[in-house]
Design a protein around this motif. Structure first.
Motif, short mmCIF file in Angstrom:
data_model
loop_
_atom_site.label_atom_id
_atom_site.label_comp_id
_atom_site.label_asym_id
_atom_site.label_seq_id
_atom_site.Cartn_x
_atom_site.Cartn_y
_atom_site.Cartn_z
N VAL A 304 0.81 -1.21 0.00
CA VAL A 304 0.00 0.00 0.00
C VAL A 304 0.85 1.26 0.00
N ALA A 305 1.85 1.32 0.87
CA ALA A 305 2.66 2.54 0.99
C ALA A 305 3.35 2.89 -0.33
N ALA A 306 3.88 1.89 -1.00
CA ALA A 306 4.54 2.14 -2.28
C ALA A 306 3.54 2.58 -3.33
N VAL A 307 2.37 1.97 -3.34
CA VAL A 307 1.34 2.34 -4.32
C VAL A 307 0.90 3.78 -4.11
N GLU A 308 0.75 4.18 -2.87
CA GLU A 308 0.34 5.57 -2.59
C GLU A 308 1.38 6.56 -3.09
N ALA A 309 2.67 6.24 -2.86
CA ALA A 309 3.73 7.13 -3.32
C ALA A 309 3.81 7.16 -4.84
N ALA A 311 1.24 6.76 -6.82
CA ALA A 311 0.09 7.55 -7.26
C ALA A 311 0.38 9.05 -7.17
N ALA A 312 1.18 9.43 -6.17
CA ALA A 312 1.55 10.83 -5.99
C ALA A 312 2.62 11.29 -6.96
N GLY A 313 3.08 10.39 -7.82
CA GLY A 313 4.11 10.75 -8.78
C GLY A 313 5.48 10.90 -8.16
N ARG A 314 5.70 10.20 -7.04
CA ARG A 314 7.02 10.26 -6.40
C ARG A 314 7.95 9.21 -7.01
N ILE A 315 9.24 9.38 -6.82
CA ILE A 315 10.22 8.37 -7.21
C ILE A 315 10.30 7.39 -6.05
N VAL A 316 9.87 6.17 -6.28
CA VAL A 316 9.82 5.18 -5.21
C VAL A 316 11.01 4.24 -5.35
N VAL A 317 11.74 4.06 -4.25
CA VAL A 317 12.90 3.19 -4.20
C VAL A 317 12.61 2.08 -3.21
N SER A 318 12.83 0.84 -3.62
CA SER A 318 12.49 -0.27 -2.73
C SER A 318 13.12 -1.55 -3.24
N TYR A 319 13.15 -2.57 -2.37
CA TYR A 319 13.59 -3.90 -2.77
C TYR A 319 12.35 -4.69 -3.19
N VAL A 320 12.06 -4.71 -4.47
CA VAL A 320 10.92 -5.44 -5.00
C VAL A 320 11.30 -6.88 -5.30
N GLY A 321 12.41 -7.06 -5.94
CA GLY A 321 12.88 -8.41 -6.26
C GLY A 321 12.45 -8.87 -7.64
N ASP A 322 13.27 -9.70 -8.27
CA ASP A 322 12.99 -10.19 -9.62
C ASP A 322 11.73 -11.04 -9.68
N VAL A 336 6.74 -3.00 -12.95
CA VAL A 336 6.61 -2.26 -11.70
C VAL A 336 7.56 -1.07 -11.75
N PRO A 337 7.03 0.17 -11.71
CA PRO A 337 7.88 1.36 -11.88
C PRO A 337 8.57 1.83 -10.60
N ILE A 338 9.10 0.88 -9.86
CA ILE A 338 9.82 1.18 -8.62
C ILE A 338 11.31 0.96 -8.87
N ALA A 364 9.30 8.42 -12.02
CA ALA A 364 8.13 8.92 -11.30
C ALA A 364 6.92 9.05 -12.21
N SER A 365 7.13 9.45 -13.45
CA SER A 365 6.00 9.69 -14.36
C SER A 365 5.25 8.41 -14.69
N ALA A 366 5.88 7.24 -14.54
CA ALA A 366 5.22 5.97 -14.82
C ALA A 366 4.32 5.52 -13.69
N GLY A 367 4.50 6.10 -12.50
CA GLY A 367 3.75 5.64 -11.33
C GLY A 367 2.24 5.81 -11.42
#
Length: 394
Positions: A304-309, A311-322, A336-338, A364-367
């Motif tokens: 949820v937290a990543a999805v919200e960010a 949606a806000a057009g933020r640059i989201v950095v995270s360990y998503v994994g292959d 996944v645009p993270i 960010a624009s892909a979010g």
């Protein structure tokens, strides 16, 4: 910690549950002659869904709202309200004291049995605290009344730590760790219950398909507009703002995130904001004031937290994994645009984003488009459709 609580924590689990139920019942006697909390009117639609009782991150309510967009479907969300926890929107809820009160428990059961479909979150009891470890007695009662029941899991309620530790290099789960030792038996017990019940199962993040292979992915759902309207233009300030929300510090890798981002701040490269204690209704403005949001480094997912960010057009950095990226690509045909990072690479990743702001802004624009396609509730409604609305057999 009170003396009473200390004693309870040293009791065997069955005795502790019984003692807790008795304590709640005694506490609830003061409500015996008080008016019961109001129940929402039951709709007359052919399909009536109730989801509860955890409403984790407001998702129970979001899925109920999504289900209501389907033809001939109405839905409500129910939440157990605990002191000290941020409240999310719901259709009705009760405080913990009522949850242990027999009069409310009877009314709750009679009310829930009027629904055609019940989505039980995290195998938590729906009919109140009656000394049961899980919702199995409640589920059996509903099935006996002809109600269709499905199960929903959010994460730690079904994720097996030992399996995760074998799969993920950065897993936070280690034998002997307090969190691991608490979650391991719970996940094993829940998996056994899932197999024994044989009911439809939904999971909110795709990584959980490793733990429940026959489950259906029910994407988390948000209102993207709330987040878009509160967001300021990227890199509006001279010094980029990097935010992190340590909702579960151990699982998110907050210690490593703090060390890296504090170091970058001390070098004058960023302004680091560690966000705590902010109510949900204020979060869009807080996230929208950041340029980069670092979500987590340990689990290998996005929630949820990543999805919200996004949606806000933020640059989201995270360990998503292959694995998660491949699954989303396979299930939804989307990337996944993270921006990927782990404890070893976080510093270089954030520094690189700051150095090339044009490329960072492209991430960010892909979010917003990703969220609009997968996480605004429409896809969630379609997933629920297969359970809620019977297909005609020609």
């Amino acid at each position: 910690m009170t003396v009473t609580r200390a004693i309870r924590e040293h009791l065997p689990a069955p005795l502790a549950r019984t003692a807790g139920a008795v304590r709640r019942r005694l506490r609830g006697l003061r409500y015996s002659y008080a008016a019961l909390p109001a129940f929402p009117p039951v709709a007359t639609t052919p399909v009536r869904m109730l989801v509860g009782p955890t409403n984790s991150a407001g998702q129970g309510h979001a899925w109920a709202q999504a289900a209501k967009t389907l033809p001939d479907v109405d839905a409500v969300s129910f939440a157990l309200q605990r002191k000290g926890q941020f409240e999310f929107p719901n259709d009705y809820g009760v405080p913990l004291a009522w949850f242990g009160q027999p009069r409310w428990q009877r009314a709750q059961q009679q009310y829930v049995e009027q629904y055609t479909h019940v989505l039980v979150e995290s195998l938590r009891p729906l009919f109140g605290a009656r000394g049961h470890a899980d919702a199995v007695p409640d589920i059996e009662a509903l099935l006996g009344k002809g109600v269709d029941v499905a199960l929903l899991f959010h994460g730690s309620d079904i994720r097996l730590p030992s399996r995760h530790a074998k799969r993920e290099r950065w897993s936070p789960f280690t034998p002997g760790d307090e969190l691991t030792d608490r979650l391991e038996p719970q996940a094993r017990r829940h998996a056994e219950i899932v197999e024994a019940l044989g009911l439809p199962v939904f999971v909110s993040t795709v990584d959980l398909l490793d733990d429940v292979p026959n489950a259906h992915w029910l994407p988390v759902a948000i209102d993207p507009q709330r987040w878009q309207l509160a967001a300021r233009p990227l890199f509006e300030l001279d010094k980029p703002v990097v935010a992190h929300v340590p909702s579960n510090a151990k699982l998110k890798g907050t210690q490593e995130i703090d060390e890296v981002l504090t170091g970058l701040q001390e070098r004058g490269l960023i302004e680091y904001r560690r966000i705590t204690g902010v109510p949900n209704h204020q979060m869009p403005a807080v996230i929208g004031a950041a340029d980069i949001v670092v979500d987590q480094l340990h689990i290998g997912l996005y929630g949820v937290a990543a999805v919200e960010a996004l949606a806000a057009g933020r640059i989201v950095v995270s360990y998503v994994g292959d694995s998660v990226r491949r699954r989303v690509r396979s299930l939804a045909g989307r990337e996944v645009p993270i921006v990927e990072a782990d404890p070893d690479t976080l510093g270089d990743v954030v520094s690189g984003l700051i150095a090339d702001r044009e490329a960072a802004a492209a991430h960010a624009s892909a979010g917003p488009g990703f969220v609009a396609e997968l996480h605004d509730g429409r896809r969630s409604a379609e997933v629920l459709r297969s359970w809620l609305i019977e297909k005609e057999i020609l």
